[in-house]
Motif scaffolding. Structure first.
Motif, mmCIF file in Angstrom:
data_model
loop_
_atom_site.group_PDB
_atom_site.id
_atom_site.type_symbol
_atom_site.label_atom_id
_atom_site.label_comp_id
_atom_site.label_asym_id
_atom_site.label_seq_id
_atom_site.Cartn_x
_atom_site.Cartn_y
_atom_site.Cartn_z
ATOM 1 N N VAL A 132 -5.587 -3.768 -2.297
ATOM 2 C CA VAL A 132 -4.546 -2.771 -2.010
ATOM 3 C C VAL A 132 -4.510 -1.730 -3.132
ATOM 4 N N PHE A 133 -4.523 -2.193 -4.373
ATOM 5 C CA PHE A 133 -4.472 -1.268 -5.497
ATOM 6 C C PHE A 133 -5.701 -0.366 -5.513
ATOM 7 N N PHE A 134 -6.868 -0.937 -5.252
ATOM 8 C CA PHE A 134 -8.094 -0.134 -5.232
ATOM 9 C C PHE A 134 -8.063 0.897 -4.103
ATOM 10 N N CYS A 135 -7.638 0.486 -2.908
ATOM 11 C CA CYS A 135 -7.601 1.420 -1.771
ATOM 12 C C CYS A 135 -6.637 2.577 -2.024
ATOM 13 N N ALA A 136 -5.463 2.279 -2.577
ATOM 14 C CA ALA A 136 -4.512 3.339 -2.888
ATOM 15 C C ALA A 136 -5.086 4.287 -3.929
ATOM 16 N N LEU A 155 -11.555 7.508 -10.652
ATOM 17 C CA LEU A 155 -11.417 6.079 -10.352
ATOM 18 C C LEU A 155 -11.451 5.257 -11.631
ATOM 19 N N TYR A 156 -12.392 5.570 -12.499
ATOM 20 C CA TYR A 156 -12.503 4.830 -13.757
ATOM 21 C C TYR A 156 -11.204 4.946 -14.562
ATOM 22 N N THR A 157 -10.703 6.147 -14.686
ATOM 23 C CA THR A 157 -9.493 6.375 -15.477
ATOM 24 C C THR A 157 -8.276 5.696 -14.853
ATOM 25 N N SER A 158 -8.091 5.873 -13.556
ATOM 26 C CA SER A 158 -6.912 5.311 -12.897
ATOM 27 C C SER A 158 -6.945 3.785 -12.852
ATOM 28 N N LEU A 159 -8.114 3.219 -12.579
ATOM 29 C CA LEU A 159 -8.208 1.759 -12.531
ATOM 30 C C LEU A 159 -8.066 1.148 -13.915
ATOM 31 N N THR A 160 -8.576 1.832 -14.932
ATOM 32 C CA THR A 160 -8.417 1.344 -16.300
ATOM 33 C C THR A 160 -6.955 1.401 -16.718
ATOM 34 N N ARG A 161 -6.297 2.493 -16.389
ATOM 35 C CA ARG A 161 -4.886 2.648 -16.734
ATOM 36 C C ARG A 161 -4.016 1.651 -15.963
ATOM 37 N N GLY A 162 -4.417 1.331 -14.747
ATOM 38 C CA GLY A 162 -3.616 0.437 -13.915
ATOM 39 C C GLY A 162 -3.972 -1.029 -14.030
ATOM 40 N N LEU A 169 0.832 -1.211 0.000
ATOM 41 C CA LEU A 169 0.000 0.000 0.000
ATOM 42 C C LEU A 169 0.864 1.259 0.000
ATOM 43 N N VAL A 170 1.861 1.306 0.864
ATOM 44 C CA VAL A 170 2.735 2.488 0.946
ATOM 45 C C VAL A 170 3.510 2.667 -0.353
ATOM 46 N N ALA A 171 4.006 1.571 -0.929
ATOM 47 C CA ALA A 171 4.752 1.676 -2.189
ATOM 48 C C ALA A 171 3.850 2.155 -3.324
ATOM 49 N N THR A 172 2.605 1.696 -3.364
ATOM 50 C CA THR A 172 1.682 2.137 -4.401
ATOM 51 C C THR A 172 1.355 3.615 -4.241
ATOM 52 N N LEU A 173 1.141 4.053 -3.014
ATOM 53 C CA LEU A 173 0.900 5.488 -2.773
ATOM 54 C C LEU A 173 2.134 6.312 -3.146
ATOM 55 N N ALA A 174 3.318 5.796 -2.823
ATOM 56 C CA ALA A 174 4.550 6.493 -3.213
ATOM 57 C C ALA A 174 4.667 6.558 -4.730
ATOM 58 N N GLY A 175 4.220 5.511 -5.413
ATOM 59 C CA GLY A 175 4.217 5.527 -6.871
ATOM 60 C C GLY A 175 3.314 6.613 -7.424
ATOM 61 N N TYR A 176 2.169 6.821 -6.790
ATOM 62 C CA TYR A 176 1.282 7.908 -7.212
ATOM 63 C C TYR A 176 1.947 9.269 -7.003
ATOM 64 N N VAL A 177 2.644 9.420 -5.895
ATOM 65 C CA VAL A 177 3.336 10.692 -5.630
ATOM 66 C C VAL A 177 4.426 10.916 -6.669
ATOM 67 N N LEU A 178 5.216 9.885 -6.958
ATOM 68 C CA LEU A 178 6.274 10.027 -7.964
ATOM 69 C C LEU A 178 5.707 10.293 -9.349
ATOM 70 N N THR A 179 4.576 9.684 -9.657
ATOM 71 C CA THR A 179 3.933 9.939 -10.948
ATOM 72 C C THR A 179 3.529 11.403 -11.063
ATOM 73 N N LEU A 234 -8.300 4.801 -4.625
ATOM 74 C CA LEU A 234 -9.414 5.538 -4.030
ATOM 75 C C LEU A 234 -8.911 6.702 -3.178
ATOM 76 N N PHE A 235 -7.877 6.470 -2.391
ATOM 77 C CA PHE A 235 -7.310 7.520 -1.539
ATOM 78 C C PHE A 235 -6.788 8.686 -2.391
ATOM 79 N N VAL A 236 -6.054 8.375 -3.440
ATOM 80 C CA VAL A 236 -5.490 9.415 -4.307
ATOM 81 C C VAL A 236 -6.601 10.162 -5.042
ATOM 82 N N GLU A 237 -7.570 9.432 -5.562
ATOM 83 C CA GLU A 237 -8.647 10.084 -6.320
ATOM 84 C C GLU A 237 -9.570 10.902 -5.416
ATOM 85 N N LEU A 238 -9.737 10.487 -4.174
ATOM 86 C CA LEU A 238 -10.504 11.313 -3.225
ATOM 87 C C LEU A 238 -9.789 12.645 -3.006
ATOM 88 N N GLY A 239 -8.487 12.591 -2.866
ATOM 89 C CA GLY A 239 -7.715 13.829 -2.709
ATOM 90 C C GLY A 239 -7.849 14.749 -3.906
#
Length: 169
Positions: free
Chosen positions: A71-75, A98-105, A22-32, A77-82
């Protein structure tokens, strides 16, 4: 000490491996967001999931193997809520994000889930499943025999009045 029998001294619980992913996926969103590189999220998710399944205790493989999609969905969801809180229509922005990020991922999610399943299978997931089946079978044999249905006594659902009646004042 180099050789086949050498193992890592680091062991994680399933919760620790899930938290790592979860932390690594969130860090990936930050780096992206910082680097504007599209595949950092997926690569971080897959690498962290693989690291988690390699370091988790063998007896907890079954718990870990089912969590990558969550884990991927929760990360996500957290980013897209922000992101949605800064828009005019939060619900619409959240749904579209959510649709865009989950489709891309999705390819990364499938690759990570398949890799985790494959590595866990090689590490002994089959034994964990066998143990769970045996426990469930033993639990079913030990259960008490069913009691026949006994209806409630007549008037059970009628309201009861407690205390003494009030006098008319």
């Amino acid at each position: 000490m180099a050789g086949k029998g050498r193992r890592s001294a680091v062991r994680l619980t399933a919760r620790g491996a899930i938290a790592l992913s979860l932390v690594a996926t969130l860090a990936g969103y930050v780096l992206t967001a910082l680097l504007d590189v599209p595949h950092v999220v997926g690569a971080a998710f897959v690498l962290a999931s693989l690291l988690g399944v390699l370091l988790v205790n063998r007896r907890e493989l079954l718990s870990l193997v089912v969590t990558p999609p969550l884990v991927f969905f929760c990360a996500t969801l957290f980013v897209e809520l922000g992101r949605a809180f800064g828009s005019v229509s939060i619900v619409q922005s959240l749904a579209l994000g959510l649709y865009t990020s989950l489709t891309r991922g999705a390819p990364w999610l499938f690759a990570g889930s398949a890799a985790v399943l494959g590595v866990a299978w090689r590490r002994g997931l089959r034994g964990n499943v066998r143990e769970l089946r045996e426990e469930l079978k033993a639990g079913a044999e030990v259960q008490r025999p069913r009691q026949p249905f006994v209806p409630e006594p007549e008037g059970y659902f009628e309201p009861k009045v407690y205390g003494t009646p009030r006098g008319d004042d």
